[in-house]
Structure formats: structure tokens, C-alpha cells
Design a protein around this motif. Structure first.
Motif, mmCIF file in Angstrom:
data_model
loop_
_atom_site.group_PDB
_atom_site.id
_atom_site.type_symbol
_atom_site.label_atom_id
_atom_site.label_comp_id
_atom_site.label_asym_id
_atom_site.label_seq_id
_atom_site.Cartn_x
_atom_site.Cartn_y
_atom_site.Cartn_z
ATOM 1 N N GLN A 1 0.820 -1.207 0.000
ATOM 2 C CA GLN A 1 0.000 0.000 0.000
ATOM 3 C C GLN A 1 0.856 1.260 0.000
ATOM 4 N N PHE A 2 0.359 2.266 -0.672
ATOM 5 C CA PHE A 2 1.032 3.555 -0.741
ATOM 6 C C PHE A 2 1.076 4.220 0.631
ATOM 7 N N VAL A 3 2.207 4.835 0.941
ATOM 8 C CA VAL A 3 2.345 5.572 2.195
ATOM 9 C C VAL A 3 2.546 7.062 1.914
ATOM 10 N N ALA A 4 3.555 7.395 1.106
ATOM 11 C CA ALA A 4 3.852 8.808 0.849
ATOM 12 C C ALA A 4 4.734 8.916 -0.389
ATOM 13 N N SER A 5 4.652 10.071 -1.049
ATOM 14 C CA SER A 5 5.513 10.325 -2.203
ATOM 15 C C SER A 5 5.991 11.768 -2.164
ATOM 16 N N ILE A 6 7.074 12.021 -2.894
ATOM 17 C CA ILE A 6 7.651 13.354 -2.950
ATOM 18 C C ILE A 6 8.193 13.601 -4.342
ATOM 19 N N SER A 7 7.966 14.796 -4.857
ATOM 20 C CA SER A 7 8.428 15.135 -6.199
ATOM 21 C C SER A 7 9.941 15.318 -6.227
ATOM 22 N N ALA B 1 -0.846 8.873 2.216
ATOM 23 C CA ALA B 1 -1.977 7.962 2.165
ATOM 24 C C ALA B 1 -3.122 8.479 3.032
ATOM 25 N N GLU B 2 -4.305 8.309 2.490
ATOM 26 C CA GLU B 2 -5.503 8.657 3.256
ATOM 27 C C GLU B 2 -6.358 7.432 3.510
ATOM 28 N N TYR B 3 -6.026 6.357 2.827
ATOM 29 C CA TYR B 3 -6.792 5.111 2.986
ATOM 30 C C TYR B 3 -5.812 3.948 2.935
ATOM 31 N N PRO B 4 -5.920 2.925 3.739
ATOM 32 C CA PRO B 4 -6.991 2.712 4.714
ATOM 33 C C PRO B 4 -6.841 3.528 5.982
ATOM 34 N N GLU B 5 -5.692 4.157 6.116
ATOM 35 C CA GLU B 5 -5.497 4.998 7.287
ATOM 36 C C GLU B 5 -4.696 6.220 6.884
ATOM 37 N N ALA B 6 -5.133 7.371 7.310
ATOM 38 C CA ALA B 6 -4.394 8.603 7.025
ATOM 39 C C ALA B 6 -3.117 8.625 7.848
ATOM 40 N N VAL B 7 -1.988 8.838 7.163
ATOM 41 C CA VAL B 7 -0.712 8.891 7.878
ATOM 42 C C VAL B 7 -0.176 10.304 7.996
ATOM 43 N N LYS B 8 -0.762 11.222 7.197
ATOM 44 C CA LYS B 8 -0.310 12.606 7.277
ATOM 45 C C LYS B 8 -0.546 13.124 8.678
ATOM 46 N N ASN C 1 6.259 9.036 13.238
ATOM 47 C CA ASN C 1 6.063 9.345 14.652
ATOM 48 C C ASN C 1 4.790 8.696 15.176
ATOM 49 N N SER C 2 4.680 8.620 16.485
ATOM 50 C CA SER C 2 3.484 8.062 17.134
ATOM 51 C C SER C 2 3.101 6.732 16.500
ATOM 52 N N LEU C 3 4.070 5.859 16.388
ATOM 53 C CA LEU C 3 3.838 4.590 15.700
ATOM 54 C C LEU C 3 2.818 3.729 16.432
ATOM 55 N N LYS C 4 2.050 2.995 15.647
ATOM 56 C CA LYS C 4 1.006 2.117 16.157
ATOM 57 C C LYS C 4 1.300 0.692 15.726
ATOM 58 N N PRO C 5 0.771 -0.287 16.444
ATOM 59 C CA PRO C 5 0.985 -1.676 16.023
ATOM 60 C C PRO C 5 0.547 -1.929 14.577
ATOM 61 N N GLU C 6 -0.479 -1.228 14.115
ATOM 62 C CA GLU C 6 -0.943 -1.423 12.743
ATOM 63 C C GLU C 6 -0.002 -0.830 11.704
ATOM 64 N N ASP C 7 1.040 -0.127 12.144
ATOM 65 C CA ASP C 7 2.075 0.343 11.224
ATOM 66 C C ASP C 7 3.103 -0.745 10.940
ATOM 67 N N THR C 8 2.990 -1.859 11.626
ATOM 68 C CA THR C 8 3.918 -2.966 11.410
ATOM 69 C C THR C 8 3.808 -3.456 9.970
ATOM 70 N N ALA C 9 4.938 -3.473 9.290
ATOM 71 C CA ALA C 9 4.954 -3.843 7.876
ATOM 72 C C ALA C 9 6.393 -3.842 7.383
ATOM 73 N N ILE C 10 6.557 -4.348 6.173
ATOM 74 C CA ILE C 10 7.812 -4.136 5.447
ATOM 75 C C ILE C 10 7.625 -2.847 4.654
ATOM 76 N N TYR C 11 8.565 -1.942 4.800
ATOM 77 C CA TYR C 11 8.506 -0.649 4.127
ATOM 78 C C TYR C 11 9.460 -0.657 2.931
ATOM 79 N N TYR C 12 8.928 -0.233 1.789
ATOM 80 C CA TYR C 12 9.691 -0.213 0.548
ATOM 81 C C TYR C 12 9.798 1.224 0.029
ATOM 82 N N CYS C 13 10.961 1.588 -0.457
ATOM 83 C CA CYS C 13 11.048 2.839 -1.202
ATOM 84 C C CYS C 13 11.098 2.499 -2.690
#
Length: 132
Positions: free
Chosen positions: A46-52, A61-68, A87-99
Motif C-alpha cells: 500500500q502507498f504511504v507517501a511520495s515526494i516530487s 496515504a488517506e486510505y486505509p489509514e491517514a498517515v499525514k 512518529n506516534s507509531l502504532k501496532p498497525e504500522d507494522t509492515a515491510i517498508y519499501y522505497c
């Protein structure tokens, strides 16, 4: 080819912070849009964030959970590095993060930043585990 290597993951407790880094090398252009996705066990990536490329346009990302508000993406083009401050990490943030990097889009014009198909090079991923 572009190579991407993530770092900064690990095991943290709920409420803690992490800063993920991703260094690009190879045929990488500083104008390329960069992003972070994540994949939790048993779920789609799932998409988390992007930057130009220039860094002045960011999306979160705004779905399934807003991270902004909790996550901030940034980049240092002098170091060919993109960051994700979480910041303010939650258990549901547990994942493999890819750039990932886009060879086709700089992000200065509209593009499907949330779509995996917009990105051409991916890192191997890094585990982030948040315990409750």
C-alpha cells in the motif's frame, strides 16, 4: 539501472518514532519522484507517501489509514536519499517498508502517485515492527 537500499527499520514500542532512509544509486536522476509503500503480513502493498523530484510536492496515504500528521516524507538530493519520519507509531504500522523511484515522473505534474505501476525501481524493503 537504479538501486535503492532502505535502512532505519527495527522493533519499537507503540508511540515511538523511527526515521527510515533510502539511498539511491546507479542511473538515478534527482528529478525522479520517490515514494514509500508498505506491506503488512497477508495484505497488499500500500502507498504511504511520495515526494516530487524538486521536493515541493508531497502526498500521503488517506486510505486505509491517514498517515499525514504522523509521517513525513523528505529528500536530500545532494545525498540521493529519501526519508520517512514516522512518529506516534502504532501496532498497525507494522509492515515491510519499501522505497521506490519513478523513471518517468518527476511529480511536478499530476501522476498516479498512489499506483505501484508509476514506479520503476524498488528497494528490497525493511521491516518495521511496532509492539503494543
Amino acid at each position: 539501472q537504479v538501486q535503492l537500499v532502505e535502512s532505519g527499520g527495527g522493533l519499537v514500542q507503540a508511540g515511538d518514532s523511527l526515521r527510515l532512509s533510502c539511498v539511491a544509486s546507479g542511473r538515478f536522476g534527482s528529478s525522479s519522484a520517490l515514494c514509500w509503500f508498505r506491506q503488512a503480513p497477508g495484505k497488499d502493498r500500500q502507498f504511504v507517501a511520495s515526494i516530487s523530484g524538486p521536493g515541493f510536492r508531497t502526498y500521503y496515504a488517506e486510505y486505509p489509514e491517514a498517515v499525514k500528521g504522523r509521517f513525513t516524507i523528505s529528500r536530500d538530493n545532494a545525498k540521493n536519499t529519501v526519508y520517512l519520519q514516522a512518529n506516534s507509531l502504532k501496532p498497525e504500522d507494522t509492515a515491510i517498508y519499501y522505497c521506490a523511484a519513478s523513471a518517468r515522473y518527476s511529480g511536478t505534474l499530476d501522476y498516479s502517485y498512489w499506483d505501484r505501476a508509476s514506479y520503476d525501481a524498488w528497494g528490497q524493503g525493511i521491516q518495521v515492527t511496532v509492539s503494543s
